[in-house]
Design a protein around this motif. Structure first.
Motif: not given
Length: 217
Positions: A109-137
């Protein structure tokens, strides 16, 4: 005056058996190598032009060999070995299923789950060079729920570690499905607000598993 048949013409006129056809008659690879190591005819692969040629054997030759005591003994030995192998595999699969059913699934159980998930998703998107929109709140709520569940599954449980621990073991496909569903249920219990998304993903994976005949990742 009757013309004498050439050897090649005899092979063309007689029925030929492919390796798969021989396997249906009880010929294993080792039995084939022992009794008929050389084919009576080679034929171009009908499926792949660059593939290996098909090895064909005269049915009359195979039938003659099949009447010998040596062939019968080799076939019985192969069938016995196959039967024992299947029994061992069945036992190992059952043992693995019991093991994963008893596997405890803990979710952090962690605080700020949405913020963590967004950051994780965006890092994967950028590192894997996926063509997609970054996640935001302000992204779509269903989308945010999806990436939160994915984040929890991979970062806040030992799901990936458990899958790696099963690699190469008999029964992995069935065990993978059990572990994955246990993880979804554990996430739903730990984060009730994501229960609906956990159920959606679980049902979606079940459908994909059925279509692929394996654990879909």
């Amino acid at each position: 005056m009757r013309r004498r048949k050439k050897e090649g013409e005899t092979v063309e006129r007689e029925k030929l058996l492919s390796t798969p056809a021989l396997r249906e008659r009880g010929w294993t690879g080792s039995i084939l190598n022992r009794f008929m190591p050389e084919p009576d005819k080679l034929k171009d692969n009908p499926h792949y032009k660059s593939g290996p040629q098909m090895r064909l054997h005269l049915q009359s030759r195979a039938e003659k060999i099949e009447t010998t005591s040596e062939f019968e003994a080799a076939k019985n030995k192969a069938e016995s070995r196959s039967r024992i192998g299947k029994e061992v595999a069945k036992k190992k699969k059952a043992e693995l299923i019991v093991e994963v059913k008893d596997l405890p699934i803990r979710v952090k159980i962690v605080p700020n789950l949405t913020t963590r998930a967004i950051s994780h998703y965006n890092k994967r998107l950028e590192s894997d060079n996926f063509d997609g929109d970054l996640a935001t709140s302000t992204s779509d709520e269903k989308f945010l729920n999806r990436i939160q569940v994915n984040y929890i599954r991979h970062r806040l449980t030992r799901y990936d570690f458990a899958l790696k621990g099963m690699a190469g073991r008999i029964g992995t496909a069935a065990a993978c499905i059990i572990i994955r569903e246990k993880v979804y249920d554990a996430i739903a219990d730990a984060y009730p607000g994501l229960k609906e998304e956990c159920l959606r993903q679980k049902m979606d994976r079940r459908q994909r598993d059925g279509e692929l005949g394996m654990c879909a990742e």
